[in-house]
Design an enzyme around this catalytic site. Structure first.
Site: not given
Length: 169
Positions: A24, A32, A34, A123
């Site tokens: 982000n 996710g 990250d 996604t």
């Protein structure tokens, strides 16, 4: 010629010169991919991201751009952080998604990386449809001039793997 390979699995378990983080804009971790990269890579990644935020990226990393840090405890030399766009039904943001892949390859070239592992950027929680995300990812990598010898797409589940496999067929 760049070789494109597909792997179904956990990107944090890959061995590569560079692992791409679907970050982000804050660069300070999240959910996710990250969050997984920050957790498995350890505090060195976050420490370098904090330095980037104090310096050139005080307002965060812009969507479509990429920046590299150490890989910490990951089996890689670098993490290349890129911020994918949130999917929109009313605005075409596909150029920003393609830019994530191009800019990551550009950073990899600058670092001298020969292998790079990508997730399916945007996604997940950013809502990009998997088939279209696979199309943009594969096409962009195929059309980008790079010294990277292997681009590995590391897909978390069978649905993502099949979407990318169809694009390569």
């Amino acid at each position: 010629m760049t070789r494109i390979t597909l792997v179904q699995g956990d990107i944090t378990r890959q061995t590569a010169d560079a692992i791409v983080n679907a970050a982000n804009s804050s660069l300070l971790g999240g959910g996710g991919v990250d969050g997984a990269i920050h957790r498995r890579g350890g505090p060195a990644i976050l420490a370098e991201c904090r330095k980037l935020r104090v310096g050139h990226y005080g307002k965060g990393l812009p969507t479509g751009q990429a920046v590299a840090t150490t890989a910490g405890e990951l089996d890689a030399r670098w993490v290349i952080h890129t911020v994918g766009p949130v999917h929109s039904d009313t605005e075409d943001r596909s150029a920003l998604l393609a830019s994530c892949y191009r800019e990551s390859l550009k950073r990899a070239d600058e670092l001298g990386a020969r292998t790079i592992a990508f997730p399916a950027v945007s996604t997940g929680v950013y809502g990009w449809p998997m088939d279209d995300g696979a199309r943009i990812a594969v096409t962009t990598v195929q059309e980008t001039d790079t010294a990277v010898e292997e681009v590995r797409f590391v897909l978390f589940d069978n649905h993502a793997y099949e979407a990318f496999a169809r694009r390569l067929a």
